[in-house]
Design a protein around this motif. Structure first.
Motif, PDB file in Angstrom:
ATOM      1  N   PRO A 179       0.763  -1.785   0.151  1.00  0.00           N
ATOM      2  CA  PRO A 179       0.198  -0.074  -0.066  1.00  0.00           C
ATOM      3  C   PRO A 179       0.748   1.462   0.014  1.00  0.00           C
ATOM      4  N   TRP A 180      -0.206   2.544  -0.211  1.00  0.00           N
ATOM      5  CA  TRP A 180       1.016   3.910  -0.302  1.00  0.00           C
ATOM      6  C   TRP A 180       1.170   3.977   0.730  1.00  0.00           C
ATOM      7  N   ASN A 181       0.642   3.760   2.287  1.00  0.00           N
ATOM      8  CA  ASN A 181       0.883   4.347   3.732  1.00  0.00           C
ATOM      9  C   ASN A 181       2.106   4.103   4.691  1.00  0.00           C
ATOM     10  N   LYS A 205       5.099  -5.035  -5.764  1.00  0.00           N
ATOM     11  CA  LYS A 205       4.347  -4.543  -7.206  1.00  0.00           C
ATOM     12  C   LYS A 205       3.259  -3.097  -5.911  1.00  0.00           C
ATOM     13  N   PRO A 206       4.509  -2.091  -5.672  1.00  0.00           N
ATOM     14  CA  PRO A 206       4.306  -0.888  -4.574  1.00  0.00           C
ATOM     15  C   PRO A 206       2.681  -0.091  -5.785  1.00  0.00           C
ATOM     16  N   SER A 207       1.966   0.689  -4.224  1.00  0.00           N
ATOM     17  CA  SER A 207       1.258   1.558  -4.818  1.00  0.00           C
ATOM     18  C   SER A 207       1.402   2.089  -6.003  1.00  0.00           C
ATOM     19  N   GLU A 208       0.530   2.216  -7.252  1.00  0.00           N
ATOM     20  CA  GLU A 208       0.832   3.579  -7.172  1.00  0.00           C
ATOM     21  C   GLU A 208       0.931   4.910  -6.947  1.00  0.00           C
ATOM     22  N   GLU A 209       0.340   4.986  -6.599  1.00  0.00           N
ATOM     23  CA  GLU A 209       0.683   6.760  -5.283  1.00  0.00           C
ATOM     24  C   GLU A 209       2.267   6.407  -4.797  1.00  0.00           C
ATOM     25  N   ILE A 238      -1.233  -5.965 -13.885  1.00  0.00           N
ATOM     26  CA  ILE A 238       0.250  -6.598 -12.656  1.00  0.00           C
ATOM     27  C   ILE A 238      -0.309  -8.045 -11.594  1.00  0.00           C
ATOM     28  N   GLY A 239      -1.358  -7.065 -10.856  1.00  0.00           N
ATOM     29  CA  GLY A 239      -1.704  -8.675 -10.284  1.00  0.00           C
ATOM     30  C   GLY A 239      -2.792  -9.604 -10.763  1.00  0.00           C
ATOM     31  N   GLY A 240      -3.138  -9.807 -11.833  1.00  0.00           N
ATOM     32  CA  GLY A 240      -3.417 -10.216 -12.355  1.00  0.00           C
ATOM     33  C   GLY A 240      -2.675 -11.776 -12.560  1.00  0.00           C
ATOM     34  N   SER A 253       2.066 -12.202  -1.058  1.00  0.00           N
ATOM     35  CA  SER A 253       1.876 -11.447   0.752  1.00  0.00           C
ATOM     36  C   SER A 253       1.559  -9.650   0.204  1.00  0.00           C
ATOM     37  N   PHE A 254       0.829  -9.850   0.657  1.00  0.00           N
ATOM     38  CA  PHE A 254      -0.200  -8.153   0.602  1.00  0.00           C
ATOM     39  C   PHE A 254      -0.807  -7.802   1.468  1.00  0.00           C
ATOM     40  N   THR A 255      -0.778  -6.648   1.455  1.00  0.00           N
ATOM     41  CA  THR A 255      -1.176  -5.436   2.629  1.00  0.00           C
ATOM     42  C   THR A 255      -1.900  -4.476   1.688  1.00  0.00           C
ATOM     43  N   THR A 294      -3.139   5.276   8.701  1.00  0.00           N
ATOM     44  CA  THR A 294      -2.114   3.607   9.696  1.00  0.00           C
ATOM     45  C   THR A 294      -3.295   2.859   9.847  1.00  0.00           C
ATOM     46  N   CYS A 295      -3.616   1.527   9.706  1.00  0.00           N
ATOM     47  CA  CYS A 295      -4.213   0.360   9.770  1.00  0.00           C
ATOM     48  C   CYS A 295      -4.708   0.453  11.077  1.00  0.00           C
ATOM     49  N   VAL A 296      -3.074   0.912  12.160  1.00  0.00           N
ATOM     50  CA  VAL A 296      -3.668   0.142  13.854  1.00  0.00           C
ATOM     51  C   VAL A 296      -4.109   1.518  14.316  1.00  0.00           C
ATOM     52  N   GLU A 298     -16.813   1.759   9.674  1.00  0.00           N
ATOM     53  CA  GLU A 298     -15.604   1.688   8.521  1.00  0.00           C
ATOM     54  C   GLU A 298     -14.739   2.265   9.345  1.00  0.00           C
ATOM     55  N   GLU A 299     -13.683   1.658   8.410  1.00  0.00           N
ATOM     56  CA  GLU A 299     -12.385   2.114   8.606  1.00  0.00           C
ATOM     57  C   GLU A 299     -12.150   3.838   8.201  1.00  0.00           C
ATOM     58  N   ILE A 300     -12.040   4.683   8.827  1.00  0.00           N
ATOM     59  CA  ILE A 300     -12.050   5.927   8.673  1.00  0.00           C
ATOM     60  C   ILE A 300     -10.712   6.224   7.860  1.00  0.00           C
ATOM     61  N   PHE A 301      -9.513   6.588   8.414  1.00  0.00           N
ATOM     62  CA  PHE A 301      -8.074   6.534   7.582  1.00  0.00           C
ATOM     63  C   PHE A 301      -7.950   7.902   7.223  1.00  0.00           C
ATOM     64  N   GLY A 302      -8.051   8.619   8.930  1.00  0.00           N
ATOM     65  CA  GLY A 302      -8.792  10.089   8.307  1.00  0.00           C
ATOM     66  C   GLY A 302      -8.250  10.662   9.839  1.00  0.00           C
ATOM     67  N   PRO A 357       5.181 -10.250  15.908  1.00  0.00           N
ATOM     68  CA  PRO A 357       4.572  -9.930  15.816  1.00  0.00           C
ATOM     69  C   PRO A 357       2.896  -9.246  14.761  1.00  0.00           C
ATOM     70  N   PHE A 358       2.933  -8.684  13.821  1.00  0.00           N
ATOM     71  CA  PHE A 358       2.331  -8.718  13.028  1.00  0.00           C
ATOM     72  C   PHE A 358       1.072  -8.760  12.704  1.00  0.00           C
ATOM     73  N   GLY A 359      -0.323  -8.895  13.242  1.00  0.00           N
ATOM     74  CA  GLY A 359      -0.942  -9.129  11.782  1.00  0.00           C
ATOM     75  C   GLY A 359      -2.618  -9.058  12.563  1.00  0.00           C
TER      76      GLY A 359
HETATM   77  N1  NAD Z   1      -2.580  -4.799   7.829  1.00  0.00           N
HETATM   78  C1  NAD Z   1      -1.960  -3.673   7.484  1.00  0.00           C
HETATM   79  O1  NAD Z   1      -0.921  -4.226   7.255  1.00  0.00           O
HETATM   80  C2  NAD Z   1      -1.951  -2.921   6.920  1.00  0.00           C
HETATM   81  C3  NAD Z   1      -0.790  -2.573   6.481  1.00  0.00           C
HETATM   82  C4  NAD Z   1      -1.508  -0.817   5.941  1.00  0.00           C
HETATM   83  C5  NAD Z   1      -2.454  -1.070   5.195  1.00  0.00           C
HETATM   84  N2  NAD Z   1      -3.893  -1.541   5.539  1.00  0.00           N
HETATM   85  C6  NAD Z   1      -4.823  -1.170   4.672  1.00  0.00           C
HETATM   86  O2  NAD Z   1      -4.405  -0.784   3.564  1.00  0.00           O
HETATM   87  C7  NAD Z   1      -6.241  -0.483   3.039  1.00  0.00           C
HETATM   88  C8  NAD Z   1      -4.786   1.113   2.617  1.00  0.00           C
HETATM   89  O3  NAD Z   1      -3.722   0.722   1.441  1.00  0.00           O
HETATM   90  P1  NAD Z   1      -4.089   0.872  -0.010  1.00  0.00           P
HETATM   91  O4  NAD Z   1      -5.996   2.767  -0.726  1.00  0.00           O
HETATM   92  O5  NAD Z   1      -3.691   1.285  -0.824  1.00  0.00           O
HETATM   93  O6  NAD Z   1      -5.223  -0.406  -0.627  1.00  0.00           O
HETATM   94  P2  NAD Z   1      -5.153  -1.084  -1.587  1.00  0.00           P
HETATM   95  O7  NAD Z   1      -6.175  -2.236  -0.896  1.00  0.00           O
HETATM   96  O8  NAD Z   1      -6.364   0.242  -2.546  1.00  0.00           O
HETATM   97  O9  NAD Z   1      -4.068  -0.878  -2.015  1.00  0.00           O
HETATM   98  C9  NAD Z   1      -3.057  -1.677  -1.548  1.00  0.00           C
HETATM   99  C10 NAD Z   1      -1.985  -1.834  -2.771  1.00  0.00           C
HETATM  100  O10 NAD Z   1      -3.101  -3.420  -3.869  1.00  0.00           O
HETATM  101  C11 NAD Z   1      -2.905  -2.872  -4.864  1.00  0.00           C
HETATM  102  N3  NAD Z   1      -4.401  -2.967  -5.801  1.00  0.00           N
HETATM  103  C12 NAD Z   1      -5.266  -2.513  -5.656  1.00  0.00           C
HETATM  104  N4  NAD Z   1      -6.725  -3.538  -6.362  1.00  0.00           N
HETATM  105  C13 NAD Z   1      -5.988  -4.453  -6.115  1.00  0.00           C
HETATM  106  C14 NAD Z   1      -6.338  -5.289  -7.648  1.00  0.00           C
HETATM  107  N5  NAD Z   1      -7.601  -5.368  -7.988  1.00  0.00           N
HETATM  108  N6  NAD Z   1      -5.601  -6.088  -8.269  1.00  0.00           N
HETATM  109  C15 NAD Z   1      -3.836  -6.087  -7.269  1.00  0.00           C
HETATM  110  N7  NAD Z   1      -3.712  -5.040  -6.526  1.00  0.00           N
HETATM  111  C16 NAD Z   1      -4.271  -3.883  -6.391  1.00  0.00           C
HETATM  112  C17 NAD Z   1      -2.572  -1.411  -4.600  1.00  0.00           C
HETATM  113  O11 NAD Z   1      -2.456  -1.051  -6.393  1.00  0.00           O
HETATM  114  C18 NAD Z   1      -1.535  -1.256  -3.835  1.00  0.00           C
HETATM  115  O12 NAD Z   1      -1.092  -1.483  -4.751  1.00  0.00           O
HETATM  116  C19 NAD Z   1      -6.236   0.343   3.919  1.00  0.00           C
HETATM  117  O13 NAD Z   1      -7.381  -0.600   4.432  1.00  0.00           O
HETATM  118  C20 NAD Z   1      -5.679   0.126   5.164  1.00  0.00           C
HETATM  119  O14 NAD Z   1      -6.211  -0.580   6.289  1.00  0.00           O
HETATM  120  C21 NAD Z   1      -3.340  -2.255   6.259  1.00  0.00           C
END
Ligand code: NAD
Ligand SMILES: O=C[C@H](O)CS(=O)(=O)O
Length: 487
Positions: free
Chosen positions: A157-159, A182-186, A219-221, A233-235, A291-293, A388-392, A454-456
């Protein structure tokens, strides 16, 4: 902020595949923008399925020699990567503030937090042990060995654009796996800078690859459908995590999922209120609440509700909102327009439902992507902001009367990542710790994340653990060996 780097070569704009910096075959690029002002920082190669296939092939090719290295050899290369990350921490922090928006001091903190995973797993690499099992027959010897899963895909993710990558890449490489990220495009710039430092550290071509592109689905496909990729491994968000798990099922991949949260932050009547305020500030407003936490619901026992609210309001009212490079700024911008619109909708809906804004409650005049640090009182569990997760940077305060009610409210969510509570009585601390349905619980503490633990989460916050002595297991397979004919 003009991009002044001590080492300008850390600003990379191409994909990193098989040890080479490459443009998109389509020659397409996408703009990376500064969320504080909407200005373009730079264009980055917009790669897709084709380049992802190439990255997977490179990781497959590199796997043979990488897994054959000794644990100590891999450990030393990871240590080199750690040392270079720390050496270039200021440039990495500048890149992060520029593309993600968090205040510079927080960005520096994240760089060191991210580096700590490389350091930790450089050591863990040397402690991957098997077992010798007491044989069931005199002519047999039973044992287990641990081997790398193989080619790993990581989607991040981008955060936390550095820590979420190293929290995956470090254990994967330590275990002997190779990886396609694959990082976030952000926020691609931090990921690409990490790849440059891995290259300089001597990590061989193809072991670590980074493909950044606007078409995440394409890319994810590729990553999820490839039979070469054995682990994802996805976050990220829970909805996306669910999609990816389904996609991975077709090739029975192992998955680790670090997903969304809805953290309760409970303040009991026997809490140290000043400590609880400090904990709430740290947990709720870090990274502008992205942040997710983050504390997502603040549950306060009736008798201390007003005192806690007043103390918290005094501190939040003093927050400085602005661009992350400005000294003393506490709250930076949110990542994009849809993020601000989501937060504003949740707040407006709560206010329409009868909640009151003790502080903030609206967008900030600082700019299009800024939201005012907010405290809402009179919030009820039937409101969307509870679920809902506010994320703000918004703290909704809820009242409760009894301990049982607090635990029930806290657990009334599909999420189960982090939870927090402040209390004094030891028996209560044990009852509440054991009653909360979460992967991580902060007790009289608002900042709990560290590489050594352990984070999860549980429920719909995901599966698996990152960091700690458990983190490397996500990238290992256990093989059972049964030796017979020994007389
Ligand atoms: N549990 C954790 O450790 C943790 C850590 C950070 C963020 N998060 C969660 O992430 C979210 C915020 O991050 P975000 O907005 O980047 O999340 P997001 O799910 O929108 O995107 C995360 C990643 O997945 C990619 N992605 C999105 N749709 C996809 C698809 N259909 N196929 C393949 N890849 C795809 C994005 O490009 C990005 O790289 C929040 O819900 C937050 O809680 C969780
Ligand atoms: O947003 C999720 C990150 O995992 C936050 S933390 O820095 O690990 O707490």
């Amino acid at each position: 902020m003009l991009l002044k780097l001590n080492d300008p070569l850390l600003l990379k704009t191409q994909a990193y595949i098989d040890g080479q910096w490459v443009n998109a075959a389509s020659a397409k690029v996408f703009a990376v923008t500064n969320p504080a002002n909407g200005l373009k920082i730079i264009d980055v190669a917009d790669v897709g399925a084709r380049e992802t296939k190439q990255a997977i092939a490179a990781a497959e090719k590199a796997l043979v020699s990488w897994r054959a290295k000794t644990a100590k050899e891999r450990s030393q290369l990871l240590r080199n990567w750690f040392d270079l990350t720390v050496q270039h921490k200021d440039d990495l922090a500048r890149l992060m503030t520029l593309e993600q928006g968090k205040p510079l001091n927080e960005a520096l903190g994240e760089v060191m937090y991210g580096a700590s995973f490389i350091e930790w797993f450089a050591e863990e690499a040397k402690r991957v042990y098997g077992d010798v099992i007491p044989a069931t027959g005199g002519d047999k010897r039973l044992l287990t060995i641990k081997q790398p899963v193989g080619v790993v895909a990581a989607i991040t993710p981008w955060n936390f654009p550095i820590a979420m990558i190293t929290r995956k890449a470090a254990p994967a490489l330590a275990a002997g796996c190779t990886i396609v990220i694959k990082p976030s495009e952000e926020t691609p710039l931090c990921a690409l800078a990490l790849a440059e430092l891995a290259h300089r550290a001597g990590i061989p071509a193809g072991v670590l690859n980074v493909v950044a592109g606007k078409d995440a689905v394409a890319i994810g496909g590729e990553l999820t459908s490839s039979t070469v990729v054995r682990k994802l491994s996805f976050t990220g968000s829970t909805p996306v995590g669910k999609k990816l798990i389904a996609q991975c099922a077709q090739t029975v991949k192992r998955t680790s999922m670090e997903l969304g949260g809805n953290a309760p932050f409970i303040v009991f009547d026997d809490a140290d209120l000043d400590a609880a305020v400090e904990g709430a500030l740290a947990s709720k407003y870090r990274n502008a609440g992205q942040t997710c936490v983050c504390a997502n619901r603040i549950l306060v026992q009736d008798s201390v509700y007003d005192a806690f609210a007043a103390k918290l309001a005094a501190r939040v009212d003093a927050f400085k909102v602005g661009e992350g490079t400005i000294p003393g700024v506490h709250i930076g911008p949110l990542i994009n327009k849809s993020a601000v619109e989501k937060v504003d909708h949740l707040v407006s809906s709560a206010l329409k439902g009868g909640a009151k804004a003790l502080v903030g409650g609206k967008r900030s005049a600082q700019g299009e992507l800024f939201y005012s640090p907010t405290i809402l009182t009179g919030v009820t569990a039937d409101m969307a902001i509870f679920n809902e997760e506010i994320f703000g940077p918004v703290a909704p305060l809820f009242r409760f009367k009894t301990e049982e009610e607090a635990i029930a409210m806290a657990n009334a969510t599909p999420y189960g990542l982090a939870a927090y509570f402040f209390a004094g009585d030891l028996a209560r601390i044990w009852r509440v710790s054991e009653g909360l349905e979460y992967g991580m619980v902060g007790i009289n503490e608002g900042l709990i994340s560290t590489e050594v633990a352990p984070f999860g989460g549980v429920k719909e916050s995901g599966t698996g653990r990152e960091g700690s002595k458990y983190g490397i297991d996500e990238y290992l397979e256990i093989k059972y060996l049964c030796m017979g004919g020994i007389r």
